[in-house]
Design a protein around this motif. Structure first.
Motif, short mmCIF file in Angstrom:
data_model
loop_
_atom_site.label_atom_id
_atom_site.label_comp_id
_atom_site.label_asym_id
_atom_site.label_seq_id
_atom_site.Cartn_x
_atom_site.Cartn_y
_atom_site.Cartn_z
N ASP A 56 0.84 -1.20 0.00
CA ASP A 56 0.00 0.00 0.00
C ASP A 56 0.88 1.26 0.00
O ASP A 56 0.65 2.21 0.74
N ASN A 57 1.93 1.21 -0.82
CA ASN A 57 2.89 2.31 -1.01
C ASN A 57 3.72 2.65 0.22
O ASN A 57 4.32 3.70 0.29
N ARG A 58 3.78 1.73 1.20
CA ARG A 58 4.63 1.91 2.36
C ARG A 58 5.74 0.86 2.33
O ARG A 58 5.47 -0.31 2.02
N PRO A 59 7.00 1.22 2.66
CA PRO A 59 8.09 0.27 2.58
C PRO A 59 7.95 -0.86 3.59
O PRO A 59 7.46 -0.67 4.71
N ALA A 60 8.37 -2.04 3.15
CA ALA A 60 8.40 -3.22 4.01
C ALA A 60 9.52 -4.13 3.52
O ALA A 60 10.07 -3.92 2.44
N CYS A 61 9.82 -5.12 4.33
CA CYS A 61 10.89 -6.07 4.02
C CYS A 61 10.31 -7.48 4.11
O CYS A 61 9.51 -7.77 5.01
N VAL A 62 10.70 -8.34 3.18
CA VAL A 62 10.28 -9.73 3.23
C VAL A 62 11.52 -10.61 3.07
O VAL A 62 12.40 -10.31 2.27
N GLN A 108 19.23 -1.89 9.08
CA GLN A 108 18.79 -0.98 8.02
C GLN A 108 18.66 0.44 8.58
O GLN A 108 18.40 0.62 9.77
N LYS A 109 18.87 1.44 7.72
CA LYS A 109 18.78 2.83 8.15
C LYS A 109 17.41 3.17 8.74
O LYS A 109 17.31 3.90 9.71
N LYS A 110 16.38 2.64 8.12
CA LYS A 110 15.02 2.90 8.57
C LYS A 110 14.36 1.56 8.88
O LYS A 110 14.35 0.67 8.05
N ARG A 111 13.82 1.44 10.07
CA ARG A 111 13.16 0.18 10.45
C ARG A 111 11.79 0.13 9.77
O ARG A 111 11.01 1.08 9.85
N VAL A 112 11.52 -0.98 9.08
CA VAL A 112 10.25 -1.13 8.37
C VAL A 112 9.60 -2.45 8.79
O VAL A 112 10.29 -3.35 9.28
N PRO A 113 8.29 -2.59 8.59
CA PRO A 113 7.65 -3.86 8.89
C PRO A 113 8.33 -4.99 8.10
O PRO A 113 8.68 -4.81 6.92
N ALA A 146 12.85 -12.69 16.06
CA ALA A 146 12.67 -11.94 17.31
C ALA A 146 13.37 -10.58 17.24
O ALA A 146 12.77 -9.56 17.58
N VAL A 147 14.62 -10.55 16.79
CA VAL A 147 15.36 -9.28 16.76
C VAL A 147 14.78 -8.31 15.73
O VAL A 147 14.82 -7.10 15.90
N LEU A 148 14.20 -8.84 14.65
CA LEU A 148 13.60 -8.01 13.62
C LEU A 148 12.15 -7.64 13.95
O LEU A 148 11.55 -6.86 13.23
N ASP A 149 11.59 -8.26 15.00
CA ASP A 149 10.17 -8.12 15.30
C ASP A 149 9.36 -8.45 14.06
O ASP A 149 8.40 -7.76 13.71
N ALA A 150 9.80 -9.52 13.39
CA ALA A 150 9.18 -9.92 12.12
C ALA A 150 7.91 -10.73 12.35
O ALA A 150 7.83 -11.53 13.27
N LYS A 151 6.98 -10.53 11.46
CA LYS A 151 5.78 -11.37 11.43
C LYS A 151 6.15 -12.61 10.64
O LYS A 151 6.73 -12.52 9.56
N VAL A 152 5.86 -13.79 11.17
CA VAL A 152 6.13 -15.04 10.47
C VAL A 152 4.84 -15.45 9.77
O VAL A 152 3.78 -15.57 10.41
N ALA A 153 4.91 -15.62 8.45
CA ALA A 153 3.71 -15.93 7.67
C ALA A 153 4.09 -16.66 6.39
O ALA A 153 5.23 -16.58 5.94
N GLY A 154 3.11 -17.35 5.80
CA GLY A 154 3.31 -18.00 4.52
C GLY A 154 3.13 -16.97 3.41
O GLY A 154 2.04 -16.48 3.20
N VAL A 155 4.23 -16.66 2.72
CA VAL A 155 4.18 -15.63 1.68
C VAL A 155 4.73 -16.11 0.34
O VAL A 155 5.02 -15.30 -0.53
N VAL A 156 4.84 -17.43 0.17
CA VAL A 156 5.31 -17.96 -1.13
C VAL A 156 4.18 -18.68 -1.81
O VAL A 156 3.18 -19.01 -1.21
#
Length: 156
Positions: A56-62, A108-113, A146-156
């Motif tokens: 939705d036009n907001r940066p994120a990392c996968v 990363q310079k900017k923390r993203v979801p 844990a360190v990334l506060d990442a959401k774990v999900a099926g994305v493939v």
């Protein structure tokens, strides 16, 4: 090649156990993650690639196995969005502070979801980019999530 990067410093500060692995980076490789796996003699499913996207036009990392492709609809849904697209390389470099081929989810310079593909948890240890081309860190994917506060999900 320096084995100290913002990524390795971030992991050290977070007290995450990891090892550093260098390999011969091929800038002409069609798929950088697969080339890294081959160069290190590692299972491609355990060598994770870091992709920068817009949800939705907001940066994120996968983060997902190098032998898989991200499903953008599943990724958008995992982050509560409607649509996702790949980020332009120049934008990814500006937001992360890393060069394409050396983008790490750590430091990363900017923390993203961030979303970690759930199949990464099938491995005791995985490789992730260490913050420069030709450098990987090997660590427990649960610690990474844990360190990334990442959401774990099926994305493939």
């Amino acid at each position: 090649m320096s084995k100290t990067t913002r990524a390795t410093q971030a992991l050290q500060q977070a007290r995450v156990a990891f090892t550093v692995h260098a390999y011969d980076y091929d800038p002409n490789a069609e798929r950088i993650g697969l080339q890294a796996a081959e160069a290190m003699g590692a299972d491609p499913a355990s060598v994770l690639k870091t992709l920068m996207v817009l949800v939705d036009n907001r940066p994120a990392c996968v983060i997902l196995p190098s032998d898989q492709e991200v499903n953008l609809k599943k990724l958008a849904a995992a982050l509560g969005g409607k649509a996702a697209q790949m980020m332009k390389p120049g934008d990814a470099e500006r937001i992360t502070g890393y060069h394409v081929g050396g983008i790490s989810p750590f430091g990363q310079k900017k923390r993203v979801p961030t979303v970690l593909e759930q199949s990464a948890l099938n491995h005791a240890e995985v490789f992730m980019n260490g913050g420069q081309r030709g450098l990987q860190v090997k660590l427990d994917p649960r610690a990474a999530a844990a360190v990334l506060d990442a959401k774990v999900a099926g994305v493939v």
